[in-house]
Design a protein around this motif. Structure first.
Motif, PDB file in Angstrom:
ATOM      1  N   CYS A  59      54.611  54.718  52.240  1.00 60.74           N
ATOM      2  CA  CYS A  59      53.309  55.520  52.384  1.00 60.74           C
ATOM      3  C   CYS A  59      53.683  56.874  52.124  1.00 60.74           C
ATOM      4  O   CYS A  59      52.772  57.533  51.399  1.00 60.74           O
ATOM      5  CB  CYS A  59      52.830  55.662  54.242  1.00 60.74           C
ATOM      6  SG  CYS A  59      51.564  56.466  54.284  1.00 60.74           S
ATOM      7  N   LEU A  60      54.724  57.450  52.443  1.00 58.72           N
ATOM      8  CA  LEU A  60      54.968  59.026  52.144  1.00 58.72           C
ATOM      9  C   LEU A  60      55.207  59.061  50.644  1.00 58.72           C
ATOM     10  O   LEU A  60      54.628  60.027  49.819  1.00 58.72           O
ATOM     11  CB  LEU A  60      56.463  59.226  52.554  1.00 58.72           C
ATOM     12  CG  LEU A  60      56.194  59.530  54.194  1.00 58.72           C
ATOM     13  CD1 LEU A  60      57.543  59.895  54.578  1.00 58.72           C
ATOM     14  CD2 LEU A  60      55.262  60.731  54.622  1.00 58.72           C
ATOM     15  N   ASP A  61      55.699  57.861  49.984  1.00 56.84           N
ATOM     16  CA  ASP A  61      56.004  57.852  48.487  1.00 56.84           C
ATOM     17  C   ASP A  61      54.428  57.769  47.920  1.00 56.84           C
ATOM     18  O   ASP A  61      54.294  58.451  46.966  1.00 56.84           O
ATOM     19  CB  ASP A  61      56.822  56.630  47.925  1.00 56.84           C
ATOM     20  CG  ASP A  61      58.017  56.845  48.463  1.00 56.84           C
ATOM     21  OD1 ASP A  61      58.777  57.865  48.631  1.00 56.84           O
ATOM     22  OD2 ASP A  61      58.668  55.842  48.158  1.00 56.84           O
ATOM     23  N   ILE A  62      53.590  56.999  48.506  1.00 62.30           N
ATOM     24  CA  ILE A  62      52.069  56.960  47.842  1.00 62.30           C
ATOM     25  C   ILE A  62      51.438  58.254  47.974  1.00 62.30           C
ATOM     26  O   ILE A  62      50.795  58.569  47.400  1.00 62.30           O
ATOM     27  CB  ILE A  62      51.395  55.824  48.433  1.00 62.30           C
ATOM     28  CG1 ILE A  62      52.004  54.730  48.205  1.00 62.30           C
ATOM     29  CG2 ILE A  62      50.052  55.860  48.272  1.00 62.30           C
ATOM     30  CD1 ILE A  62      51.612  53.373  49.253  1.00 62.30           C
ATOM     31  N   GLU A  63      51.525  58.840  49.054  1.00 62.83           N
ATOM     32  CA  GLU A  63      50.886  60.155  49.482  1.00 62.83           C
ATOM     33  C   GLU A  63      51.504  61.276  48.674  1.00 62.83           C
ATOM     34  O   GLU A  63      50.848  62.067  48.166  1.00 62.83           O
ATOM     35  CB  GLU A  63      51.085  60.427  51.002  1.00 62.83           C
ATOM     36  CG  GLU A  63      50.700  61.867  51.393  1.00 62.83           C
ATOM     37  CD  GLU A  63      49.011  61.960  51.225  1.00 62.83           C
ATOM     38  OE1 GLU A  63      48.672  63.320  51.190  1.00 62.83           O
ATOM     39  OE2 GLU A  63      48.620  60.956  51.007  1.00 62.83           O
ATOM     40  N   ARG A  64      52.744  61.266  48.337  1.00 63.74           N
ATOM     41  CA  ARG A  64      53.292  62.281  47.411  1.00 63.74           C
ATOM     42  C   ARG A  64      52.663  62.089  46.004  1.00 63.74           C
ATOM     43  O   ARG A  64      52.353  63.175  45.324  1.00 63.74           O
ATOM     44  CB  ARG A  64      54.815  62.060  47.510  1.00 63.74           C
ATOM     45  CG  ARG A  64      55.715  62.988  46.494  1.00 63.74           C
ATOM     46  CD  ARG A  64      57.106  62.646  46.547  1.00 63.74           C
ATOM     47  NE  ARG A  64      57.717  63.628  45.341  1.00 63.74           N
ATOM     48  CZ  ARG A  64      58.020  63.486  44.039  1.00 63.74           C
ATOM     49  NH1 ARG A  64      57.196  62.328  43.486  1.00 63.74           N
ATOM     50  NH2 ARG A  64      58.299  64.453  43.277  1.00 63.74           N
TER      51      ARG A  64
END
Length: 92
Positions: A59-64
């Motif tokens: 999720c953090l990768d997608i948000e980044r």
């Protein structure tokens, strides 16, 4: 039409919802007898945590990527804005 422009303006932007909530780390700050008695349950909690933390990192990768894309669009919008000649009232 003008209302739509203002409604999409950053000046009226609402705070964004946190997109990627981290999972809670299982508790091990317990008496040794409790840890021993509930060993299987605590181990299952850790397994669930490790699965959830992998999802959280994705999720953090997608948000980044979303944030970088948004910043790229903002940079393009700002560059276009800077190319607009100032109004007569703004000239010295």
């Amino acid at each position: 039409m003008i209302v739509m422009i203002f409604a999409n303006s950053a000046a009226f932007a609402q705070p964004e919802v946190i997109r990627c909530l981290p999972p809670e780390v299982p508790v091990t700050d317990l008496p040794a007898r409790v840890l021993s008695e509930y060993r299987a349950e605590i181990a299952a909690e850790f397994e669930a945590y490790f699965t959830a933390v992998s999802t959280h990192i994705a999720c953090l990768d997608i948000e980044r990527n979303r944030a970088l894309s948004e910043a790229h669009r903002a940079t393009e919008a700002y560059a276009a804005f800077l190319n607009i000649p100032p109004a007569e009232k703004d000239l010295p």
